[in-house]
Design a protein around this motif. Structure first.
Motif, short mmCIF file in Angstrom:
data_model
loop_
_atom_site.label_atom_id
_atom_site.label_comp_id
_atom_site.label_asym_id
_atom_site.label_seq_id
_atom_site.Cartn_x
_atom_site.Cartn_y
_atom_site.Cartn_z
N ASP A 89 0.24 -1.05 0.05
CA ASP A 89 0.26 0.24 -0.13
C ASP A 89 0.97 0.87 0.10
OD1 ASP A 89 -2.45 -1.51 0.19
OD2 ASP A 89 -2.56 -1.84 2.39
N LYS A 90 2.36 1.37 0.57
CA LYS A 90 2.67 2.54 0.45
C LYS A 90 3.29 3.28 -0.92
CE LYS A 90 4.92 1.80 5.31
NZ LYS A 90 6.22 1.03 5.78
N ILE A 91 3.94 1.38 -1.69
CA ILE A 91 3.94 1.76 -2.96
C ILE A 91 2.83 2.11 -3.83
CG2 ILE A 91 5.33 0.38 -5.02
CD1 ILE A 91 6.70 -1.48 -3.24
N LYS A 92 1.75 1.76 -3.34
CA LYS A 92 0.37 2.26 -4.41
C LYS A 92 0.47 4.07 -4.17
CE LYS A 92 -4.80 1.35 -4.96
NZ LYS A 92 -5.21 0.83 -4.38
N LEU A 93 0.45 4.14 -2.41
CA LEU A 93 0.54 5.73 -3.03
C LEU A 93 1.27 6.19 -2.76
CD1 LEU A 93 -0.36 6.30 1.44
CD2 LEU A 93 -1.85 6.50 -0.84
N ILE A 94 2.31 5.81 -3.57
CA ILE A 94 3.66 6.97 -3.37
C ILE A 94 3.42 6.88 -5.04
CG2 ILE A 94 6.32 6.43 -4.64
CD1 ILE A 94 6.73 4.74 -1.39
N ASN A 144 13.53 0.02 0.17
CA ASN A 144 13.83 -0.76 1.89
C ASN A 144 11.94 -1.27 1.99
OD1 ASN A 144 15.81 0.05 3.05
ND2 ASN A 144 15.21 2.37 3.20
N ILE A 145 10.90 -0.35 1.64
CA ILE A 145 10.29 -1.33 0.92
C ILE A 145 9.65 -1.88 0.66
CG2 ILE A 145 7.20 -0.59 0.37
CD1 ILE A 145 8.59 2.43 0.80
N ILE A 146 10.22 -2.40 -1.11
CA ILE A 146 10.24 -3.59 -1.58
C ILE A 146 10.44 -4.74 -0.30
CG2 ILE A 146 11.38 -4.81 -2.98
CD1 ILE A 146 10.98 -2.46 -4.75
N LYS A 147 11.90 -4.27 0.08
CA LYS A 147 12.77 -5.28 1.05
C LYS A 147 10.97 -5.91 2.60
CE LYS A 147 17.58 -4.39 0.96
NZ LYS A 147 18.62 -3.79 1.39
N GLU A 184 -3.55 14.25 -24.56
CA GLU A 184 -3.73 12.88 -25.39
C GLU A 184 -3.24 11.74 -24.55
OE1 GLU A 184 -1.71 11.44 -29.18
OE2 GLU A 184 -2.37 13.32 -29.55
N PHE A 185 -2.47 11.73 -24.03
CA PHE A 185 -1.91 10.60 -22.77
C PHE A 185 -3.13 10.55 -22.12
CE2 PHE A 185 0.98 8.53 -20.18
CZ PHE A 185 1.69 7.47 -20.45
N ILE A 186 -2.89 9.29 -21.45
CA ILE A 186 -4.22 8.72 -20.62
C ILE A 186 -2.96 8.33 -20.06
CG2 ILE A 186 -6.26 7.71 -19.33
CD1 ILE A 186 -6.10 9.82 -21.53
N LEU A 187 -2.91 8.74 -18.45
CA LEU A 187 -1.79 7.94 -17.32
C LEU A 187 -2.71 6.95 -16.97
CD1 LEU A 187 -0.67 11.20 -17.23
CD2 LEU A 187 -0.20 10.98 -15.50
N PRO A 188 -1.60 6.13 -16.76
CA PRO A 188 -2.46 4.51 -15.87
C PRO A 188 -2.51 4.61 -15.04
CG PRO A 188 0.48 4.35 -16.09
CD PRO A 188 0.00 5.40 -17.04
N LYS A 189 -3.33 3.80 -13.89
CA LYS A 189 -3.83 3.77 -12.48
C LYS A 189 -2.72 3.71 -11.94
CE LYS A 189 -9.34 3.77 -13.22
NZ LYS A 189 -9.04 4.14 -13.80
N PRO A 190 -2.35 4.16 -10.61
CA PRO A 190 -1.52 3.14 -9.53
C PRO A 190 -1.63 1.30 -9.35
CG PRO A 190 -2.34 5.39 -8.54
CD PRO A 190 -3.34 4.80 -10.11
N GLU A 191 -2.61 1.47 -9.78
CA GLU A 191 -2.66 -0.17 -9.17
C GLU A 191 -1.81 -1.06 -10.78
OE1 GLU A 191 -5.86 1.33 -6.77
OE2 GLU A 191 -5.56 2.16 -9.30
N LEU A 192 -2.07 -0.56 -11.80
CA LEU A 192 -1.20 -0.56 -12.72
C LEU A 192 0.31 -0.96 -12.54
CD1 LEU A 192 -1.21 -2.24 -15.08
CD2 LEU A 192 -0.54 -0.42 -16.41
N LEU A 193 1.30 -0.03 -11.66
CA LEU A 193 2.53 0.08 -11.45
C LEU A 193 2.71 -1.04 -10.46
CD1 LEU A 193 2.04 2.48 -13.58
CD2 LEU A 193 3.79 3.33 -11.81
N VAL A 194 1.82 -0.76 -9.38
CA VAL A 194 2.23 -2.21 -8.30
C VAL A 194 1.76 -2.97 -8.74
CG1 VAL A 194 0.88 -2.67 -5.97
CG2 VAL A 194 0.78 -0.17 -6.45
N LYS A 195 1.31 -3.48 -9.86
CA LYS A 195 0.85 -5.05 -10.31
C LYS A 195 1.81 -5.72 -10.49
CE LYS A 195 -2.67 -7.26 -13.14
NZ LYS A 195 -3.54 -7.11 -14.61
N ILE A 196 3.34 -5.29 -10.85
CA ILE A 196 4.08 -5.34 -11.67
C ILE A 196 5.07 -5.76 -10.83
CG2 ILE A 196 6.58 -5.04 -12.97
CD1 ILE A 196 4.86 -2.78 -14.61
N LEU A 197 4.12 -5.22 -9.13
CA LEU A 197 5.85 -5.43 -8.54
C LEU A 197 5.05 -6.85 -7.16
CD1 LEU A 197 7.11 -2.11 -7.30
CD2 LEU A 197 8.09 -4.20 -8.46
N LYS A 198 4.18 -6.66 -7.31
CA LYS A 198 2.90 -7.77 -6.75
C LYS A 198 2.92 -8.65 -6.95
CE LYS A 198 -1.60 -7.30 -4.68
NZ LYS A 198 -2.92 -6.92 -4.48
N LYS A 199 3.40 -9.93 -5.82
CA LYS A 199 3.38 -11.19 -5.46
C LYS A 199 1.96 -12.24 -5.59
CE LYS A 199 6.31 -14.42 -3.48
NZ LYS A 199 6.72 -14.90 -2.29
#
Length: 199
Positions: A89-94, A144-147, A184-199
């Motif tokens: 959730d920290k990564i998602k907030l960042i 540190n958050i990833i660890k 015209e560039f639509i930013l991705p949702k934060p969840e997409l960035l988190v999904k790449i890291l999520k187990k």
């Protein structure tokens, strides 16, 4: 008409400095430091060449101040490390904070692009390169958050630094696309960035 007082003069000076800095930021992000001339910055800021030198000694001085502003702004990431919430959730907030800033303020996207130039171009003055290479708070914070997330089985098992670099590379790519493509560039949702890291 009465003459301006000291406070009004300072306000005008601050506004003019910001005007110059934003003009330079836009040009440095799009062209790099070498291709950007002092005359280009003055023209973009809609002031005379001579007046620019009243506020800044040189193009390198402007570039250095912008780099320092970027470093100061990115320090806010450290705040998230000590929040009493799950690491994922920290990564998602960042991710949300940074993407919201890119969406609301094009300057944020310009800062990301300028910092890429400042990091990789051989033509950037050595003192500025050193300042950037010695600044590691955002990277260390994410590592540190990833660890912490790996210990809690929330984040994939991989080298934490590699994952942190991937996270920031995605954001840099998003910022670059925002500058190049605009609305015209639509930013991705934060969840997409988190999904790449999520187990």
């Amino acid at each position: 008409m009465s003459p301006r007082n000291k406070k009004q003069n300072l306000e005008i000076k601050d506004e003019r400095r910001e005007q110059i800095l934003f003009a330079a930021l836009k040009l440095f992000a799009r062209r790099g430091i070498v291709a950007t001339k002092v005359g280009d910055i003055a023209k973009e800021a809609n002031i005379s060449h001579g007046l620019l030198y009243h506020y800044f000694k040189s193009k390198d001085t402007i570039f250095l101040e912008l780099v320092e502003m970027a470093i100061k702004g990115s320090s806010s990431v450290k705040y998230f490390q000590d929040l009493d919430i799950e690491p994922i959730d920290k990564i998602k907030l960042i991710a949300k904070m940074v993407l919201d800033e890119i969406e609301k303020n094009i300057e944020t996207a310009y800062f990301f692009m300028m910092m890429v130039h400042a990091t990789v171009l051989d033509t950037v003055p050595e003192n500025i390169k050193n300042k950037i290479s010695n600044y590691k708070i955002p990277a260390i914070t994410i590592v540190n958050i990833i660890k912490e997330g790996q210990e809690k089985n929330q984040i994939i098992d991989d080298d934490p630094l590699s994952l942190a670099n991937t996270f920031w590379a995605m954001i840099q790519g998003i910022a670059t696309n925002k500058v190049c493509k605009g609305k015209e560039f639509i930013l991705p949702k934060p969840e997409l960035l988190v999904k790449i890291l999520k187990k």
